[in-house]
Design an enzyme around this catalytic site. Structure first.
Site, PDB file in Angstrom:
ATOM      1  N   ARG A   1      62.015 -38.126  23.253  1.00 42.45           N
ATOM      2  CA  ARG A   1      61.196 -37.231  22.423  1.00 42.45           C
ATOM      3  C   ARG A   1      60.162 -38.093  21.703  1.00 42.45           C
ATOM      4  O   ARG A   1      60.223 -39.310  21.758  1.00 42.45           O
ATOM      5  CB  ARG A   1      62.028 -36.359  21.484  1.00 42.45           C
ATOM      6  CG  ARG A   1      63.332 -36.874  21.019  1.00 42.45           C
ATOM      7  CD  ARG A   1      63.230 -38.058  20.109  1.00 42.45           C
ATOM      8  NE  ARG A   1      62.240 -37.856  19.072  1.00 42.45           N
ATOM      9  CZ  ARG A   1      61.643 -38.792  18.396  1.00 42.45           C
ATOM     10  NH1 ARG A   1      61.891 -40.072  18.640  1.00 42.45           N
ATOM     11  NH2 ARG A   1      60.760 -38.521  17.464  1.00 42.45           N
ATOM     12  N   GLY A   2      59.217 -37.409  21.036  1.00 41.08           N
ATOM     13  CA  GLY A   2      58.091 -38.150  20.451  1.00 41.08           C
ATOM     14  C   GLY A   2      56.945 -38.086  21.448  1.00 41.08           C
ATOM     15  O   GLY A   2      57.128 -38.406  22.631  1.00 41.08           O
TER      16      GLY A   2
ATOM     17  N   ASP B   1      51.955 -34.716  17.100  1.00 45.62           N
ATOM     18  CA  ASP B   1      52.223 -34.251  18.468  1.00 45.62           C
ATOM     19  C   ASP B   1      50.949 -33.783  19.152  1.00 45.62           C
ATOM     20  O   ASP B   1      50.821 -33.849  20.375  1.00 45.62           O
ATOM     21  CB  ASP B   1      53.276 -33.152  18.454  1.00 45.62           C
ATOM     22  CG  ASP B   1      54.601 -33.788  18.141  1.00 45.62           C
ATOM     23  OD1 ASP B   1      54.878 -34.025  16.956  1.00 45.62           O
ATOM     24  OD2 ASP B   1      55.320 -34.139  19.089  1.00 45.62           O
TER      25      ASP B   1
ATOM     26  N   ASN C   1      52.482 -31.665  13.698  1.00 41.95           N
ATOM     27  CA  ASN C   1      53.536 -32.694  13.678  1.00 41.95           C
ATOM     28  C   ASN C   1      54.843 -32.019  13.281  1.00 41.95           C
ATOM     29  O   ASN C   1      54.884 -30.824  12.956  1.00 41.95           O
ATOM     30  CB  ASN C   1      53.168 -33.829  12.723  1.00 41.95           C
ATOM     31  CG  ASN C   1      54.110 -35.026  12.891  1.00 41.95           C
ATOM     32  OD1 ASN C   1      54.416 -35.428  14.015  1.00 41.95           O
ATOM     33  ND2 ASN C   1      54.608 -35.570  11.801  1.00 41.95           N
ATOM     34  N   LYS C   2      55.899 -32.800  13.281  1.00 43.63           N
ATOM     35  CA  LYS C   2      57.255 -32.291  13.020  1.00 43.63           C
ATOM     36  C   LYS C   2      57.300 -31.375  11.810  1.00 43.63           C
ATOM     37  O   LYS C   2      56.669 -31.651  10.783  1.00 43.63           O
ATOM     38  CB  LYS C   2      58.181 -33.498  12.825  1.00 43.63           C
ATOM     39  CG  LYS C   2      59.625 -33.193  12.560  1.00 43.63           C
ATOM     40  CD  LYS C   2      60.255 -32.257  13.567  1.00 43.63           C
ATOM     41  CE  LYS C   2      60.149 -32.745  14.997  1.00 43.63           C
ATOM     42  NZ  LYS C   2      60.481 -31.671  15.990  1.00 43.63           N
TER      43      LYS C   2
END
Ligand code: MRU
Length: 354
Positions: A51-52, A240, A250-251
């Site tokens: 992930r990432g 992301d 982003n997260k």
């Protein structure tokens, strides 16, 4: 990155097998997963074994290359059909990370001019290697530019994991932190826990520990408290996907941090390789946000001190949940974008779009 003293990348390919570090097991176990074909590559991205955004991009590049390298036969038109199938499958693994699409496109365009299956195999192998190598170099440059804004004794907050394990190596948000540490700067990192998948407490804290960087894991809800108490000098996060106007996906939780940082006059930086900028999203509203399973919120998992794996429900049996994986931080909250080309504002970011 060094793990237990040994050099690793997050993902690589060897003898036609895509190999990667199994991230949901970190920090409790260290294991390498072998993926035999593009369906397994798709599944590994979807289930977050990897992930990432930049790590997902490199995995996708290796996945398409693997479909070419392992193609059985010498019919170039059949191979083209196989490439299409593999690309389509992998592109549906997760919707938000721009690098996924970038990685697929990179390998596809490298093999386009192949005049035989053997030529395509060579080109695919080379393209996937170049993609990963370029990604490592980009993250190293992010680290070098970002290091310039980190001062002695700075206390830095980061969210999720934007470290080496979220890329091929070095990280995005963690790259400046790594380079500052290598340059003997005394720094301290607050690692947001990052529920529901806890990438901060599991992976960021693991990476910082492996590097010997001073840090503390904090509950997501604690960041504002430390900002008010002037215990945080800057925030650095990854992304992301970044829209053309500079809005950042982003997260989940990043937006809340950015708002609190502005209120407390704390600089808020977004570290990104150029592969994360989406030329087709004019602003953040156009970025698709993944909504993941309710279970990720309703349950937690971990290992007991004696090594037993436990998955426990942490909400009433009948309570449902909502689980958006990302949010959008409008550009007005971003002090600067740390890129491989330097630290820029949203106006200059436009000129870096490839
Ligand atoms: O759901 P994940 O773990 O793939 O989300 C990762 C993030 O949000 C990272 O902050 C982002 O990809 C930047 S990684 C260098």
């Amino acid at each position: 990155m060094k793990i237990n003293g040994k050099d690793y990348r997050t993902v690589w390919i060897k003898d036609g097998i895509v190999k990667m570090i199994n991230q949901p097991l970190i920090p409790h176990k260290f294991e390498i997963v072998d993926l035999k074909n593009y369906i397994e590559v798709h599944d590994a991205i979807k289930t977050m074994i990897v992930r990432g955004a930049p790590a997902i991009g490199a995995t996708a590049a290796y996945g398409v290359a693997q479909a070419v390298i392992n193609f059985d036969g010498e019919d170039i038109s059949k191979l083209k059909g196989q490439i299409k199938k593999a690309s389509e499958k992998i592109s549906h693994a997760r919707p938000t990370a721009q690098d996924l699409f970038h990685g697929i496109k990179y390998v596809k365009s490298a093999v386009k001019s192949a005049n035989s299956v053997e030529d395509a195999r060579k080109k695919a192998k080379k393209a996937a290697k170049n993609y990963a190598d370029e990604s490592v170099l980009a993250c190293k440059k992010i680290g070098e530019f970002g290091n310039n804004i980190i001062k002695q004794n700075d206390k830095i907050l980061t969210h999720c994991n934007a470290g080496a394990l979220a890329t091929v190596d070095y990280g995005t948000a963690l790259a400046p932190i790594r380079i500052a540490h290598y340059n003997k700067k005394k720094i301290f990192v607050f690692a947001d826990e990052t529920r529901p998948r806890s990438q901060g407490s599991r992976i960021t804290a693991f990476e910082l520990g492996q590097e010997g960087i001073d840090h503390a894991v904090i509950a997501d809800n604690a960041a504002g408290y430390f900002m008010q108490k002037k215990e945080i000098d800057m925030v650095i996060v990854g992304a992301d996907r970044v829209a053309v106007n500079g809005d950042v996906a982003n997260k989940i939780g990043t937006y809340k941090l950015a708002v609190a940082a502005k209120e407390n006059k704390i600089p808020f930086y977004v570290a990104i390789p150029l592969s994360t900028i989406d030329p087709e999203s004019i602003n953040g509203k156009q970025i698709p946000i993944e909504e993941r399973s309710q279970e990720e919120v309703l349950y937690s998992y971990g290992w007991t001190d004696s090594g037993e794996f436990l998955r426990v429900r942490i909400a009433p049996e009948k309570s449902p949940s909502r689980n958006p994986a990302f949010d959008i931080t409008p550009k007005k909250f971003v002090s600067g974008y740390i890129t491989p080309e330097g630290i820029v504002n949203s106006e200059k970011l436009k000129y870096l779009i490839r």
